[in-house]
Each structure stands twice: as structure tokens, then as C-alpha cells.
Design an enzyme around this catalytic site. Structure first.
Site, PDB file in Angstrom:
ATOM      1  N   LYS A 126       0.838  -1.214   0.000  1.00 34.26           N
ATOM      2  CA  LYS A 126       0.000   0.000   0.000  1.00 34.26           C
ATOM      3  C   LYS A 126       0.869   1.259   0.000  1.00 34.26           C
ATOM      4  O   LYS A 126       2.073   1.187   0.256  1.00 34.26           O
ATOM      5  CB  LYS A 126      -0.897   0.006   1.242  1.00 34.26           C
ATOM      6  CG  LYS A 126      -0.133   0.191   2.546  1.00 34.26           C
ATOM      7  CD  LYS A 126      -1.062   0.275   3.756  1.00 34.26           C
ATOM      8  CE  LYS A 126      -0.210   0.486   5.015  1.00 34.26           C
ATOM      9  NZ  LYS A 126      -1.002   0.533   6.249  1.00 34.26           N
ATOM     10  N   TYR A 143      17.374  30.414   7.796  1.00 34.36           N
ATOM     11  CA  TYR A 143      16.236  31.234   8.210  1.00 34.36           C
ATOM     12  C   TYR A 143      16.185  31.408   9.724  1.00 34.36           C
ATOM     13  O   TYR A 143      16.542  30.494  10.475  1.00 34.36           O
ATOM     14  CB  TYR A 143      14.929  30.583   7.743  1.00 34.36           C
ATOM     15  CG  TYR A 143      14.639  30.820   6.284  1.00 34.36           C
ATOM     16  CD1 TYR A 143      14.415  32.108   5.810  1.00 34.36           C
ATOM     17  CD2 TYR A 143      14.586  29.764   5.395  1.00 34.36           C
ATOM     18  CE1 TYR A 143      14.149  32.320   4.459  1.00 34.36           C
ATOM     19  CE2 TYR A 143      14.328  29.975   4.046  1.00 34.36           C
ATOM     20  CZ  TYR A 143      14.106  31.260   3.587  1.00 34.36           C
ATOM     21  OH  TYR A 143      13.846  31.473   2.266  1.00 34.36           O
TER      22      TYR A 143
END
Lengths: 358, 358
Positions: free
Chosen positions: B38, B252
Site C-alpha cells: 500500500k 532562516y
């Protein structure tokens, strides 16, 4: 084949309005509004997003790499396409020149590659590190730069704290960038990302480079003047509805206990789909006026939500829920997930169908 | 077009060995080893993974939805393909019947859909909730089940705490599952996921359903007898190498400060590529004998690593680093990221090139 209730809706009308709104903050005689469409337009689809922005006049696009540059070229033959990663091999240099892409040069090493292989000239963006540290030529290296094989289209730098208006680094980076400006008198300049646009005209120079704001990321406190419209909605469908016969645990590792009579919906999205595991027992989904809490651990392809708040009739019919959208904002999800809004955006899986609102 | 140093390598040889190892724990006269593929085989590529498993004898595959079922059908016409999400509309039912897929029925609502529309019979897996809470028919509903339109291929349930060997729920779920067994005397049964396999033969019944263990997820303490081979390696390339001229921040929000003379490599992978932002200032990358710490905030397409440990010559030549692999294991990354190994696996972006080792 497709589940009709699971999809990601990208509102290109809102994207366009965001672009035009950002543009309205600029001094139109001086500053161009470009668009950062890197990282597959923050996960939303680089071709569709670039096309929409092209339609409202955008002619300057920033992408991560060559592969993305070609995707934008399919949208517009005449636009300027800037490649953040620049040139990293002779082969890339050839392709960049042939296709009139504009590489960002962020180091002397990249510049050397140009000087070694280019016969005539190549158009570049020259990137200086004024404080982000990450990429860009250091200011101390300016004298070492041999630019004779380059035609400088733009000189850029990148702000590191633009979302914190009062951060001392903003002014420091601005001043350093102005110093660079004095050294390249004929060049054009670009400094501001989305956050930088809101720091004021002084930061805008000849071009601004919004990314996240285009996609509906709202950093500033809610203020209608600067509020960006939401662009992404993520819906998933109801796989199963359960009313529990007894008190029992739900989900992996037995972290939440439902009571007898509790109503629960099983929704077909999980961390594989970009609905992060850290949202376990923390977030909410929305449907038809009701906010439903996620209970238990987020599975790979499923979440469970407490649906006790829903009236019986709605519980029986409900087909889908909003995971992200107008009611459950990206900002809220990012807060629950203790991360940045951009990470939520870029990690919504490409496995879900995308519908574009034009 | 492709960056030759950035790629995800999927070792199908190791995958096959893991399958065979798991199979060796079973009583081969009684228990079949299926495979859960899956979520695009946990993000690794459902077609390639299914093909490899088919080559070592796997004939039973579990997928999320119809789309994935067709991808496995391309690999093998004769295999049993079980669909976890089952049947959720008349249209799906038609397609499932035509293609001999086997839906998992997890609710009376899904069963009603079959009873309403099927003329003859449909092969199903009947799923009972013995404690996972999430999906499955509740045991109190057994008497309401109208199974006359169904041919039951398997009866299943799913363990919720199988990775905690001593958890009381394992035994409780096992006992409940055995009670169900008494009610369906001719049927075949399946309970164990990867973790369940290691709980012992009692949990194996007629089929086990490993997923994560196939892909190299090691849950148990390191013990060579049960150690799965690593299947995934994630490499990214060096975009830039910097030696800093002064003390300054990097990344950042200015969370890390480099010193004058510090050597830093900029690597072209970030949270867009599945290298999670929570790894900022926490994780390490590996290259040629050296572990290099990630410094500053993980960006969308970049990380910075402290490369002071590297000898000068290596610093100058290094082309790529391992982000995940033999040295930086999925288990370690998951620990740094405070999440489950499966989330790391399934979120490695499909934007990176995949190389399959056969």
C-alpha cells in the site's frame, strides 16, 4: 478509479488575485513582481501555477533546477526563468545557454565553471550572502570575482528573518545590499521574498520575489489589507462510520479511548498523503458547520475523528471532510504540527487528485 | 537534466532477502507470507517492489485502493490483490469484480453495498475490529452480518500495539480473534502485520501481512536474527562549499551561528524532498567516513552542514552526502524527527530520481 471525495483543490483565481495584490504594494515605475514557483510551485503544480500567473502578466519565474525550468518554458517562451541552483556542471551550462535560462551564481566555484567553459557570455543572476549564510558569494570575495564572461541580469540576496518585522538582521542585510549596489552602478537588484515585500518600499529595489504569499501563506497577523486569499483545499472521504458498542482504544499504540456510544468517522487520508503524524490527537477536520477532532494516532492512509457533535442524519450521510481549507487554515495546521506553513504545503502528497479552479 | 548525485536508491535485492527472512519465521505448511505494498509500497514504487516480491514467490499483495490494485495487476495476472479500502460505491464494485480484486469489507455499510448490487457472489476479506478501533466490523455486529453474497477468502483483523511485545492488547486481540475463528470454521485467517510476525507462531494463522519490515524498518532492538536489511538510500549533492570570513548566522530565523573559518557544505535537499524541517540543528549526514551535523533551519530545497571535520582535500572534492542509508538509518532519522520510521519512508519525495538495485 478515483475517489470522488478525495482531492486537492487549487484555486488559481485566488492565486492570481494574490499576485495582483502583492503587485499593488510595489512602486510600479520601478519594481517588477516576479514569482517563485520552485519546488513544483510549493507542491501545487508548477505548470498550472505558472500558466495562471502568466495570464495576469507575470514574466519572471524562479525555479529550483533545470527540470522545473523546462516546465515553465512550456508555459511561456518569452519569460525570464531563473534557476536557483545555478550551474553545477558543464552539461548543465550547455543546456542553460541553449534554452536561455538564467542561472543564479552563488559561489566562485560556479563562476569558475562559467569562466572555464563559456566562449562568449552567459546571462546570470549574481547572488550575494548578506546574512542568510546558506547560499551566495560572501562580500569579502567581491574582489576575487571574475565576471568577464557574465552579463549580470540581476544582483540578488536573500533575507533570513523577513517574517519578523523587527528583527535587526533585516536592516543589517538591507544596508549590506545597498553597499553592493554602490559597486555595480548599472545593474538591477532584487532582495525581497514574500516577507520582504511587507518590510516596505526600501526593500523592493527592481524586483521582488514572492513565493509563499502567492500560495495563501499568511505570515503577518490577520489584517485585511495584507491578507492573502486561501489557495489550497484538501478534502478526504469518509471510509467508515462507527458507533462504538463499548469503551475501547482507537488507533496504533492505544493512545485514545472511545466511550460506548461514541460516533467516529474513519477518513481516508494519513501521513502518506501529507496529513502529518504529529497531528495525532491534536488537530481537527471540518464539515458542514462542525469541527471534528482527530483522535488516536494518524495512520499511513487513515485518520479517525470524533463525530459526536454531528446530528444523526448528517453522521449517516457525510461523504467527505475538509482537512485543509477555508475553515482549517494552513496556518492552523502548521501551528498544530509545530512547523512552518510551507512545509505543510509542499508535503501534501501528489498521490491525491488535483482539481484546478480557473 | 538530472542531478547525478541526487537520488533515492531502492535495493530490491535486500527487499527480497527481507521477504525470504520473514518467510523463514513461519510454519511453511500452514502460513503464507503476503506483502503489504500500500501507499505506493511505502513510497518506494509499487510496481518495482511488487515485481521483485513476485520473483521470490509472493502471490498475495495488499494495496490501499483500486488505482494501486491495477498497478500490481500489471505485475502479476494470477496474484491475489486485496484492497484495504474495500468497496465504497457501485462503480468500484463493478471494477473490482471484473478484475478479480478482493476488497476488504470493514463495515456493515460496505456489506450492504454488496448485498444491494451483487447478483452472484463476490470474493472478500472480512475485517473485524479486535482492538485497533480504526476500521473493521465490531464483534457485537457479527449477528447482523448478511454474508450470503460473499465468498470469504480470508478473515482478518489488525494489531494495534504489535511493536510493543509486552502490551496487554496483543494477547487480548489474539483471544478475540480466536473467538471469531470458532465462528467461521472453514475460513482462513490473518492477523499479523510486521510486528505481529515477531510475536510468535500463535499470531500467524494462515497468512501474515508484513509491510514495514520488508522495507527495512527495524522495530526490535538490534538483534541479527531478526534484523532486516536496509532497502532505501537517499543521497543529495553538494551545491556549494563555503569557508566563512566572519562569524555570522546561517539559515532562516538566524538559529545557528558559524565562526570565522568554519567550513560548510550546502546540500540540495530540504523539506520539499522529505528531509523534514524538524531535523533542523539536530540531524547528521554522512560521507566517506565523516558524520556532518545539519546546522540552521532545514530549507525547502537546501540544508547546510558543518564540514569542519572534513580534511581540506575532501572538502574540496566532495560531490554528495548520504541523508538516509546504511550509516544514517531510517530509525535514527525517525528518532531525531520524533516520529515513526514509516512516516520518514513514505514522505521521501517522489521528486527525487529513483534507482533500483536488482
Amino acid at each position: 478509479m478515483f475517489d470522488k471525495y478525495q482531492y486537492i483543490q487549487v484555486n488559481l483565481e485566488h492565486l492570481k488575485k494574490n499576485y495582483l495584490k502583492l503587485k499593488s504594494f510595489l512602486n510600479s515605475n520601478k519594481t517588477i513582481c516576479s514569482a517563485v514557483v520552485k519546488a513544483n510551485a510549493y507542491g501545487l503544480g508548477i505548470k498550472e501555477v505558472s500558466q495562471a500567473l502568466y495570464e495576469v502578466g507575470c514574466r519572471n519565474f524562479w525555479v529550483t533546477n533545470l527540470k522545473e525550468a523546462f516546465l515553465v518554458r512550456c508555459v511561456s517562451i518569452e519569460s525570464n526563468i531563473y534557476i536557483f541552483q545555478g550551474i553545477n556542471s558543464y552539461e548543465e551550462l550547455e543546456v542553460i545557454k541553449e534554452n536561455n535560462f538564467i542561472p543564479v551564481v552563488s559561489s566562485i566555484e560556479q563562476l569558475n565553471l562559467i569562466n572555464l567553459y563559456v566562449k562568449d557570455k552567459v546571462n546570470i543572476v549574481l547572488n550575494f550572502d548578506t546574512g542568510i549564510g546558506r547560499e551566495g558569494v560572501q562580500i569579502e570575495e567581491i574582489k576575487q570575482l571574475n565576471l568577464e564572461k557574465c552579463k549580470i541580469e540581476l544582483i540578488m540576496s536573500h533575507l533570513s528573518c523577513s517574517e519578523q518585522k523587527e528583527h535587526f538582521l533585516n536592516k543589517e542585510q538591507l544596508d549590506l545590499f545597498k553597499n553592493i549596489q554602490d559597486l555595480f552602478v548599472d545593474a538591477k537588484f532584487t532582495l525581497a521574498n514574500s516577507g520582504g515585500i511587507f518590510l516596505g518600499h526600501e526593500y523592493h529595489f527592481n524586483m521582488v520575489r514572492p513565493g509563499s504569499a502567492l500560495y495563501g501563506v499568511n505570515i503577518l497577523e490577520d489584517n485585511n489589507d495584507v491578507k492573502m486569499l486561501n489557495v489550497v483545499e484538501f478534502y478526504a472521504s469518509v471510509l467508515n462510520r462507527k458507533i462504538f458498542y463499548k469503551k475501547q482504544y482507537i488507533g496504533y499504540n492505544a493512545t485514545y479511548k472511545v466511550n460506548k456510544g461514541d460516533k467516529v468517522l474513519i477518513i481516508n487520508a494519513g501521513y502518506y498523503d501529507g496529513y502529518r503524524r504529529i497531528l495525532s490527537n491534536k488537530s481537527m477536520v471540518y464539515s458542514k458547520g462542525y469541527f471534528l477532532p482527530v483522535i488516536g494516532i494518524v495512520s499511513m492512509n487513515m485518520i479517525a475523528v470524533n463525530a459526536n457533535a454531528l446530528p444523526e442524519s448528517l453522521f449517516k450521510k457525510i461523504k467527505s471532510v475538509e482537512l485543509i481549507g477555508e475553515k482549517i487554515t494552513i496556518k492552523e495546521i502548521a501551528k498544530w504540527a509545530n512547523t512552518d506553513q510551507r512545509e505543510i504545503l509542499t508535503n501534501i502528497s501528489s498521490s491525491s487528485r488535483r482539481i484546478y479552479i480557473k
